[in-house]
Design a protein around this motif. Structure first.
Motif, PDB file in Angstrom:
ATOM      1  N   VAL A   1       0.832  -1.209   0.000  1.00 54.49           N
ATOM      2  CA  VAL A   1       0.000   0.000   0.000  1.00 54.49           C
ATOM      3  C   VAL A   1       0.868   1.261   0.000  1.00 54.49           C
ATOM      4  N   ALA A   2       1.887   1.288   0.847  1.00 53.52           N
ATOM      5  CA  ALA A   2       2.698   2.497   1.018  1.00 53.52           C
ATOM      6  C   ALA A   2       3.354   2.952  -0.278  1.00 53.52           C
ATOM      7  N   LEU A   3       3.905   2.005  -1.055  1.00 58.16           N
ATOM      8  CA  LEU A   3       4.602   2.387  -2.280  1.00 58.16           C
ATOM      9  C   LEU A   3       3.635   2.947  -3.322  1.00 58.16           C
ATOM     10  N   GLU A   4       2.444   2.370  -3.380  1.00 62.42           N
ATOM     11  CA  GLU A   4       1.431   2.882  -4.308  1.00 62.42           C
ATOM     12  C   GLU A   4       1.082   4.330  -3.968  1.00 62.42           C
ATOM     13  N   LEU A   5       0.913   4.619  -2.684  1.00 63.93           N
ATOM     14  CA  LEU A   5       0.560   5.985  -2.274  1.00 63.93           C
ATOM     15  C   LEU A   5       1.730   6.936  -2.455  1.00 63.93           C
ATOM     16  N   ALA A   6       2.943   6.470  -2.187  1.00 62.08           N
ATOM     17  CA  ALA A   6       4.114   7.319  -2.391  1.00 62.08           C
ATOM     18  C   ALA A   6       4.267   7.693  -3.862  1.00 62.08           C
ATOM     19  N   GLU A   7       3.962   6.760  -4.756  1.00 62.90           N
ATOM     20  CA  GLU A   7       4.041   7.054  -6.186  1.00 62.90           C
ATOM     21  C   GLU A   7       3.043   8.125  -6.603  1.00 62.90           C
ATOM     22  N   ARG A   8       1.978   8.267  -5.825  1.00 65.89           N
ATOM     23  CA  ARG A   8       0.970   9.292  -6.128  1.00 65.89           C
ATOM     24  C   ARG A   8       1.296  10.626  -5.466  1.00 65.89           C
ATOM     25  N   GLY A   9       2.479  10.712  -4.850  1.00 60.27           N
ATOM     26  CA  GLY A   9       2.940  11.989  -4.337  1.00 60.27           C
ATOM     27  C   GLY A   9       2.696  12.237  -2.867  1.00 60.27           C
ATOM     28  N   HIS A  10       2.177  11.246  -2.126  1.00 62.37           N
ATOM     29  CA  HIS A  10       1.935  11.429  -0.696  1.00 62.37           C
ATOM     30  C   HIS A  10       3.216  11.199   0.098  1.00 62.37           C
ATOM     31  N   GLU A  11       3.370  11.937   1.191  1.00 64.17           N
ATOM     32  CA  GLU A  11       4.489  11.712   2.099  1.00 64.17           C
ATOM     33  C   GLU A  11       4.119  10.558   3.021  1.00 64.17           C
ATOM     34  N   LEU A  12       4.903   9.476   2.969  1.00 70.95           N
ATOM     35  CA  LEU A  12       4.532   8.232   3.635  1.00 70.95           C
ATOM     36  C   LEU A  12       5.504   7.856   4.740  1.00 70.95           C
TER      37      LEU A  12
END
Length: 209
Positions: free
Chosen positions: A11-22
């Motif tokens: 999940v984290a990598l998918e969200l990081a790819e969308r520009g979120h700070e994870l």
């Protein structure tokens, strides 16, 4: 965002790819090391922290969203452990922040060979191929047991396999919302995620800080 029970970063990598700070939290350091390596290969910045979801303290960090995906909250063994998580999450939320927890309220039981098996999770790394095949879901009173066979194929073609048993606590949205309210969080309408070939259907409990 804080991803709780992040594992290797599904999940984290998918969200990081969308520009979120994870930030990624897990109690297994080896899984977080794998996550960090995967993030580096994709030029993503994900901070990791080794901690138990049932009670963690990340100091002055505050998050707009705390995610608990993939039925992670149901891995905690009892209500006291969930209360520990909810208190910790409440203390780490930014004002007006959101805790989103995915739960499976109903898991349809099956057992090999009486039913078609769902597709396995498959991955590869450094010439190794991995698969995780669900083979049974069994009801055990207050818990549901998920049994898998994990296989690894090495670059030389040799195969290893081992069983894996995961136990989920039965948990309804209404119970989790009440526990969230007791921890000082405000329940909002839950959301539904339909089942697909990749994941079971889930209810996402939404708790506002």
């Amino acid at each position: 965002m804080l991803d709780v029970g992040a594992g290797t970063g599904r999940v984290a990598l998918e969200l990081a790819e969308r520009g979120h700070e994870l930030w990624a939290l897990d109690r297994d350091a080896a899984l977080l090391e794998a996550l960090a390596a995967r993030a580096a290969r994709r030029w993503l910045c994900v901070s990791t922290v080794v901690a138990d979801a049932a009670g963690f303290d990340l100091g002055a960090l505050r998050f707009g969203v705390i995610l608990v995906p993939m039925q992670t909250i149901q891995l905690l063994p009892h209500a006291a452990a969930r209360a520990g998580f909810l208190r910790a999450a409440r203390s780490q939320l930014a004002p007006g922040g959101l805790v989103a927890l995915a739960i499976a309220e109903e898991l349809e039981g099956f057992e090999e060979p009486l039913a078609p098996l769902p597709p396995p999770d498959i991955g590869a790394r450094d010439g190794f191929r991995f698969s995780s095949q669900p083979v049974a879901v069994r009801e055990r009173g207050a818990t549901v047991q998920l049994e898998r066979i994990r296989q690894t194929v090495a670059p030389d073609g040799s195969l290893t396999a081992e069983g894996d048993l995961i136990e989920l606590q039965r948990l309804s949205a209404s119970v989790l919302e009440a526990e969230g309210a007791a921890a000082g969080l405000r329940p909002e309408p839950a959301r539904a995620i339909s089942a697909t070939a990749a994941h079971v259907g889930s209810t996402v409990v939404m708790l506002r800080g």
